[in-house]
Design a protein around this motif. Structure first.
Motif, PDB file in Angstrom:
ATOM      1  N   GLN A 184      45.256  32.111  48.862  1.00 37.71           N
ATOM      2  CA  GLN A 184      44.379  33.250  49.109  1.00 37.71           C
ATOM      3  C   GLN A 184      44.809  34.480  48.294  1.00 37.71           C
ATOM      4  OE1 GLN A 184      45.453  31.284  51.912  1.00 37.71           O
ATOM      5  NE2 GLN A 184      43.519  30.197  51.569  1.00 37.71           N
ATOM      6  N   THR A 185      46.117  34.728  48.206  1.00 37.76           N
ATOM      7  CA  THR A 185      46.554  35.880  47.415  1.00 37.76           C
ATOM      8  C   THR A 185      46.265  35.666  45.927  1.00 37.76           C
ATOM      9  OG1 THR A 185      48.810  34.989  47.322  1.00 37.76           O
ATOM     10  CG2 THR A 185      48.310  36.557  49.072  1.00 37.76           C
ATOM     11  N   ARG A 186      46.362  34.413  45.475  1.00 41.57           N
ATOM     12  CA  ARG A 186      45.993  34.135  44.076  1.00 41.57           C
ATOM     13  C   ARG A 186      44.499  34.360  43.861  1.00 41.57           C
ATOM     14  NH1 ARG A 186      47.838  31.425  39.567  1.00 41.57           N
ATOM     15  NH2 ARG A 186      49.802  32.383  40.190  1.00 41.57           N
ATOM     16  N   TYR A 187      43.687  34.009  44.853  1.00 39.72           N
ATOM     17  CA  TYR A 187      42.246  34.257  44.768  1.00 39.72           C
ATOM     18  C   TYR A 187      41.983  35.748  44.551  1.00 39.72           C
ATOM     19  CZ  TYR A 187      37.397  34.821  46.393  1.00 39.72           C
ATOM     20  OH  TYR A 187      36.062  35.163  46.503  1.00 39.72           O
ATOM     21  N   LEU A 188      42.681  36.582  45.322  1.00 40.82           N
ATOM     22  CA  LEU A 188      42.476  38.024  45.174  1.00 40.82           C
ATOM     23  C   LEU A 188      42.889  38.493  43.787  1.00 40.82           C
ATOM     24  CD1 LEU A 188      43.779  39.179  48.685  1.00 40.82           C
ATOM     25  CD2 LEU A 188      41.395  39.112  47.917  1.00 40.82           C
ATOM     26  N   GLU A 189      44.018  38.001  43.299  1.00 41.94           N
ATOM     27  CA  GLU A 189      44.474  38.367  41.960  1.00 41.94           C
ATOM     28  C   GLU A 189      43.458  37.940  40.908  1.00 41.94           C
ATOM     29  OE1 GLU A 189      48.258  36.609  41.356  1.00 41.94           O
ATOM     30  OE2 GLU A 189      49.228  37.672  43.006  1.00 41.94           O
ATOM     31  N   ASP A 190      42.980  36.701  41.032  1.00 42.66           N
ATOM     32  CA  ASP A 190      42.037  36.183  40.038  1.00 42.66           C
ATOM     33  C   ASP A 190      40.707  36.929  40.049  1.00 42.66           C
ATOM     34  OD1 ASP A 190      43.948  34.350  39.347  1.00 42.66           O
ATOM     35  OD2 ASP A 190      43.053  32.667  40.436  1.00 42.66           O
ATOM     36  N   HIS A 191      40.368  37.543  41.187  1.00 39.80           N
ATOM     37  CA  HIS A 191      39.117  38.298  41.284  1.00 39.80           C
ATOM     38  C   HIS A 191      39.331  39.793  41.068  1.00 39.80           C
ATOM     39  CE1 HIS A 191      37.667  34.513  42.904  1.00 39.80           C
ATOM     40  NE2 HIS A 191      36.434  34.968  42.803  1.00 39.80           N
ATOM     41  N   GLY A 192      40.463  40.138  40.471  1.00 40.88           N
ATOM     42  CA  GLY A 192      40.695  41.510  40.053  1.00 40.88           C
ATOM     43  C   GLY A 192      41.001  42.486  41.158  1.00 40.88           C
TER      44      GLY A 192
END
Length: 535
Positions: free
Chosen positions: A352-360
């Motif tokens: 989930q934290t990677r998702y946030l990073e990938d979505h800027g």
């Protein structure tokens, strides 16, 4: 290269294993093909999930693994003995490819970052290099065995196992050596024997060792703490902290040992009466109720009871014991119901934290949490529910648990033992978040605030309206509640100072809990405090 070219292990005696597929995953042909560069294919063997897929538990990071096995005999084809628990064909090295995360529902998700976790069996390799069939026959254990014999006035160690070790003397040597090392390292690193969690594991280890030493080897009470310094003599050159904290470790072990001695003799008498009664009635099993009584009243861990039962050719009703244990826990839970937390729980993992990073989504700026009266205006950057992130739509009161990620916040996320902030996020119709005369488009009640990676997640429920990504909110912390938490936080520091002043500089904080109604401060100390020290 290390086992063959540096350590000199004969390459013809080595076998490699790899994950052959299963659980919906393909075979690890990449590992197989790499091994073909170093040994014939007949010594490269596929195995299923049981042997070649490593998992730390029911959930968490995991992945396929490849292993190196060694044949002590040599000059033969031992492929059929690999992973068959043959003492002469043993695993000496393991490489785990950490590439998945096992979720609670049993499914696997790829990890955002992948690693190789490698581990060599130090004692196993030592036995190979020294030509010994058992780790315990190497010079790694010789000093400990010598000390055990000296302290316990025991007969010589002869290396017997299984039925050959009919008096359990050699088993006692091995138990004492292993358990002395375990306790010395763990206590040096800050763990302490207790009745909960890892502390209870240590207490079980110590009590098992004490029982073997006194009942099997005839050692005097207090013997076990005398073995501990030899661990530092053997390993202190690599781990100097063993020398630095040895006095403290000996004190902790001795206190625990003497405390158990107060109930050991009685417990053994009670167990013997139970076992004799079972045999007299023609039975073969110690009841769960009796096993729980030994645990609850006399401090005998169930695994110790199982060992004693096995020595008398009996078993223990483990299911019955667990039922008794669960009943006791249920009684405890009922007693604590009044204090039970009603906050909502929602977790984010690496995915989930990677998702946030990938979505800027930038890390949450929570610097205003230190400004007591701060009520900043913030923008909703993500909305998270148990089903995942909400993309585009708004969520309303029908969602039981919602997590809100903001660009900035004044809410304190739980950390360092201090409880989280609660409060509300207010979305107003004027899109400014200022509130005032504008009609509130949404009231989001924050029941819990947690930090995951670089993001603060405001967890709670929508009380009115709806909230979604892009909404502007006003952060309103429940300052009345925080007003009770803050002084408790301050007093943990005062308590730490007072403990060090009274008990000495060796006191270290091992944890704390800071809430609005109470505080708890955990610290290491080898004995109970005297009334004078408390005053």
């Amino acid at each position: 290269d290390l086992p063959v070219n540096v350590s000199g292990i004969e390459q013809a005696r080595l076998y490699a294993t790899y994950f052959g597929g299963g659980d919906g995953l393909p075979a690890d042909t990449e590992a197989r093909d790499l091994w073909k560069k170093y040994m014939p294919e007949s010594r490269i063997l596929p195995f299923d999930k049981k042997d070649n897929f490593w998992e730390m538990g029911e959930v968490g990071p995991c992945g396929p693994c490849t292993e190196i096995h060694y044949d002590r005999i040599g000059g033969r084809d031992a492929a059929y003995l690999v992973n068959m628990d043959d003492p002469d064909v043993l695993e000496i090295w393991n490489l785990v490819f950490m590439q998945f995360n096992r979720l609670a529902d049993g499914s696997l998700r790829p990890l955002p970052d992948k690693h190789v976790d490698t581990g060599m069996g130090f004692e196993r390799v030592t036995s190979v290099l020294q030509g010994k069939r058992s780790n315990y026959d190497t010079d790694v254990f010789a000093p400990l065995f010598a000390k055990i014999q000296e302290v316990c006035k025991a007969p010589d160690y002869r290396g017997r196992v299984g039925d050959e070790d009919d008096d359990k003397v050699d088993t006692a040597y091995r138990v004492l050596a292993d358990h002395a090392r375990t306790l010395t390292y763990a206590i040096t690193d800050g763990a302490r024997p207790s009745n909960e969690g890892r502390g209870y594991v240590l207490r079980r280890v110590l009590r098992r060792a004490v029982r073997y030493g006194q009942q099997i080897l005839g050692a005097d009470p207090g013997f076990f703490s005398k073995i501990v310094p030899t661990v530092a003599e053997c390993y202190g050159h690599a781990f100097p902290e063993l020398h630095e904290k040895m006095g403290f470790v000996v004190e902790v072990v001795l206190d625990e040992e003497l405390a158990f001695n107060k109930t050991l003799a009685r417990g053994l008498r009670v167990f013997n009466r139970i076992a004799d009664g079972v045999k007299a009635a023609g039975g073969s099993q110690v009841s769960g109720a009796d096993a729980f009584r030994l645990y609850d009243e006399l401090g005998f861990p169930v695994d110790l009871t199982e060992i004693m039962a096995e020595e008398k050719k009996l078993t223990v009703d483990k299911a019955g014991f667990e039922a008794e244990m669960e009943a006791a826990k249920e009684r405890s839970r009922e007693a604590r119901k009044k204090n039970k937390s009603t906050s909502v729980s929602l977790n984010m993992e690496a995915e989930q934290t990677r998702y946030l990073e990938d979505h800027g989504v930038a890390p949450t700026d929570d610097s205003s949490k230190y400004n007591w009266d701060s009520t900043p205006t913030a923008t909703v950057k993500a909305v998270y529910t148990p089903k995942g992130f909400v993309d585009g739509d708004k969520v309303g009161p029908d969602e039981e648990a919602v997590g809100i990620v903001l660009d900035k916040t004044s809410f304190y996320g739980e950390s360092g033992g201090q409880v989280y902030d609660t409060g509300v996020l207010r979305v107003t119709g004027d899109s400014s978040g200022a509130g005032g005369g504008a009609e509130e488009a949404c009231v989001f009640e924050v029941d819990n605030t947690q930090v995951f990676g670089a993001y603060v997640l405001h967890i709670g429920t929508v009380k009115s309206g709806a909230i979604g990504t892009g909404d502007v909110v006003k952060c309103v912390v429940d300052l009345e509640r925080r007003g009770f938490v803050a002084p408790n936080h301050t007093m943990t520091h005062a308590l730490n100072f007072a403990l060090r002043a009274v008990l000495g500089g060796e006191i270290d904080q091992k944890g704390s809990s800071v809430e609005e109604e109470k505080l708890r401060f955990d610290f290491n100390h080898g004995r109970g405090l005297t009334p004078e020290e408390i005053d």
